[in-house]
Write an enzyme that holds these catalytic residues in place. Structure first.
Site, PDB file in Angstrom:
ATOM      1  N   GLU A 127     -10.063 -18.919 -40.467  1.00  0.00           N
ATOM      2  CA  GLU A 127     -10.283 -17.558 -41.441  1.00  0.00           C
ATOM      3  C   GLU A 127      -9.392 -16.560 -40.667  1.00  0.00           C
ATOM      4  O   GLU A 127      -8.985 -15.734 -41.472  1.00  0.00           O
ATOM      5  CB  GLU A 127     -11.826 -17.108 -40.707  1.00  0.00           C
ATOM      6  N   THR A 164     -15.310 -12.768 -38.773  1.00  0.00           N
ATOM      7  CA  THR A 164     -16.540 -12.179 -39.378  1.00  0.00           C
ATOM      8  C   THR A 164     -17.618 -13.092 -38.197  1.00  0.00           C
ATOM      9  O   THR A 164     -18.662 -12.431 -38.304  1.00  0.00           O
ATOM     10  CB  THR A 164     -16.800 -13.003 -40.645  1.00  0.00           C
TER      11      THR A 164
END
Length: 677
Positions: A127, A164
């Site tokens: 990510e 996140t």
């Protein structure tokens, strides 16, 4: 044994969405499917997809180009990889988590505006690598406090985002340091709320159990963090992918056991672990119990695919609803089949104990579960309501859930409806994103049930409402009536005011008692102003408004403040051949005729006075009707020059030129105009 299952355990919204996307494409069977990296960090899911023909690859070079479809995993990718996919004319199926997509947009926008991007997260996580790809891999990645000294120097224009799935504590520590040491810095707290909720819930459960079982991929970042936080409070914490990961001799008897799972853990694996734990702890039932079970089986209802039945909600997880149908197995409604609105949470839609009407999608999903859909029930009912509303032109309520090319998508009665950009407002709207997640009133203007297409219009509703407001407005309008409006637009000749139903115009002459060159000297767009009706013409749809107040009229001040024979101090503002204009108040000038400037004969006012000079003068006349004031300096001076009664040229008072006779007593307007010239 007592089991406490975390409500947040299992697929998060982003993973649920990605899995739904890939299974939908598996059903189509119209091309080879590849995932760029594992679709999620769960070996069992990846293996299952491989069996269904979905291959995980590490680079685009591994894909067979003909009919290749590339699925972008939930973690997202950098811009350059999208460019490569487009260059090779591959079909791209983007399953990136919407929350990660948001980070990509933030990074790209601020990088273009010359910000140094800082990512708080693990530099080796896909990510983070994908986010870095939206600033040409120039980001500074900080994974711990020690990284700050090694990698970061305080500079101007810094934009900070977060992986996140990082822990809140890590964000707080690093962010606090950056706040203190950087003066020009922007923070975007992009930690997923679901991640934070999941970790907090794990902490809470771990403090109250004898054993914690964390289910999920051993390489999953968010699952590892769940295991870490659980172990802080419960030393007997086990991170497993399947039930077989638990020690063989582990006893569950008389223990309180907490269970949570990572965002990439399917519900079927969680249930399998729980069932095997129960089986291991339980004893075989006796024959009487079996007889009871047979009797129970006979009492169960019969289910068929396509039936619509009612059930009772018995439990909720982060992305599934469990429903008692009176059948031998409970029904499951996944988030995708519960609502079309990605912003909604399960607990906002249903609660334990609610009776709910559902559509039977499949009686047995291969694992003994009944798959249900609330969406299909809503759609079946919704189409009937929408068709009726379209025929009767009824106004419906919808919620905007997505901005697309040319307009937005709204959920109306469970149906996706397209609203073109031109139909979103009765005014031009440059950015449709302002309507995201808003509820709107709309009218159906086109419907095609066969093609599943619905077109709505907010504009039609607004125009109808405005027409009603305008009719009421015209019926109640009268000269002198006061209104509160918003300054909508400034023009050279005046200001347009939004009165709610209609617009009116304040002419520039009605904005101030003194002369102004542009309305912006008094008002600005967006101001709230109190106005009153001067005149109106319904046929021409014109409304003239007043703004300046009578009590602010400088001549009203003159009326109350000055009297004839008053001696006042005034300033010379302009000299003309026949005298001098002096300022008594802002907006009020008076005239001292040349014959009243001195007690001696003078050729021109400049012989005695200069512009800006302050003088004492006596008011000799006030004409409020014509707004004229005459003054005299001479009246305050000794009469040094005798005045003869004969008519000789030497003793006769100088005659005022014909062209100036009418200007001896000047109006306020004349004075101001002369000054501006």
């Amino acid at each position: 044994m007592e089991i406490i299952l975390a409500k947040s355990a299992g697929f998060c919204f982003g993973v649920e969405r990605a899995m739904g996307t890939i299974y939908d494409n598996i059903k189509k069977q119209d091309g080879k499917l590849y995932t760029l990296g594992p679709i999620i960090h769960n070996k069992q899911v990846v293996d299952e997809l491989y069996e269904k023909g979905v291959q995980a690859i590490e680079s685009l070079n591994e894909a067979i180009l003909e009919n290749a479809k590339i699925v972008i995993r939930t973690h997202g990718i950098g811009k350059s990889i999208y460019d490569e996919i487009n260059k090779n004319e591959m079909t791209c199926i983007d399953a990136t988590c919407p929350y990660v997509k948001k980070i990509h947009r933030i990074v790209q926008e601020h990088y273009r505006n010359n910000y140094q991007i800082v990512i708080i997260g693990n530099p080796n996580h896909p990510e983070v690598q994908g986010i870095n790809g939206w600033c040409e891999n120039t980001a500074i990645v900080l994974n711990n406090f020690e990284d700050i000294e090694k990698k970061f120097k305080c500079i101007n224009k810094v934009c900070v985002v977060a992986q996140t799935t990082i822990r809140r504590k890590k964000w707080d520590i690093i962010a606090d340091y950056l706040k203190i040491n950087c003066t020009d810095i922007i923070f975007f707290d992009t930690i997923c709320n679901a991640t934070n909720l999941r970790q907090n819930e794990a902490c809470e459960i771990a403090q109250n159990v004898d054993m914690m079982v964390v289910i999920g991929g051993l390489h999953s970042s968010n699952t590892r963090k769940l295991a870490e936080v659980s172990k802080q409070y419960c030393k007997d914490t086990y991170h497993i992918e399947t039930f077989e990961g638990l020690p063989e001799k582990l006893s569950f008897v008389n223990k309180k056991i907490g269970i949570t799972a990572g965002a990439s853990t399917p519900a079927c694996i969680i249930k399998e672990v729980i069932n095997k734990m129960v089986e291991k702890e339980s004893v075989q039932t006796n024959s009487e119990e079996m007889s009871f079970e047979e009797a129970f089986e006979q009492s169960l209802v019969t289910l068929n695919t396509g039936d619509i039945i009612k059930g009772t909600v018995i439990s909720l997880s982060n992305n599934e609803v469990y429903v008692d149908l009176g059948y031998k197995s409970d029904g499951i409604i996944t988030m995708n089949e519960l609502t079309n609105d990605p912003s909604q949470k399960i607990e906002d839609i249903v609660k334990v104990g609610d009776e709910i009407e559902v559509f039977i999608v499949r009686v047995n999903d291969g694992e003994g579960h009944v798959l249900l859909s609330k969406n299909k029930v809503d759609m079946i009912k919704g189409w009937d309501e929408i068709e009726t509303a379209a025929e009767e032109k009824t106004i419906l309520e919808g919620k905007i859930i997505q901005v697309v090319n040319g307009g937005v998508i709204a959920i109306v009665k469970g149906i996706r409806a397209f609203i073109p950009a031109s139909q979103m407002s009765d005014k031009y709207v440059s950015d449709l994103n302002i309507y995201m997640n808003q509820n709107v009133s709309l009218q159906i203007i086109d419907i095609n049930k066969r093609k599943r297409k619905v077109v709505g219009s907010v504009r039609v509703v607004l125009e109808k409402e405005n027409a009603k407001k305008a009719e009421i407005f015209w019926n109640e309008i009268e000269v002198g009536k006061k209104y509160t409006g918003t300054i909508k637009k400034l023009m050279k000749f005046g200001a347009f005011v939004d009165l709610g139903a209609l617009d009116g115009l304040i002419h520039i002459s009605e904005l101030s008692w003194t002369k102004i060159n542009h309305p912006s000297e008094v008002l600005k767009e967006g101001d709230i102003a109190e106005v009153y009706i001067l005149d109106f013409d319904k046929e021409k749809n014109k409304i003239s408004l007043g703004f300046k107040k009578a009590e602010d009229n400088p001549w009203e001040i003159v009326k109350s403040k000055f009297n004839v024979d008053d001696v006042i101090k005034c300033k010379v503002v302009r000299l003309v051949p026949f005298g001098a204009f002096v300022e008594l108040l802002s907006g009020v000038d008076g005239l001292i005729h040349i014959s009243q400037i001195s007690n001696k004969r003078i050729g021109k006012p400049e012989d005695v006075l200069t512009v800006g000079q302050e003088v004492d003068a006596k008011i000799v006349e006030i004409d409020l009707e014509k707004q004229k004031i005459s003054l005299s300096i001479r009246a305050l001076l000794p009469d040094e020059v005798p005045v003869s009664n004969d008519d000789s040229d030497e003793n006769k008072q100088e005659e005022l030129p014909t062209e100036y006779k009418e200007d001896v007593k000047v109006t306020i307007g004349d004075a101001i105009n002369e000054k501006s010239e």
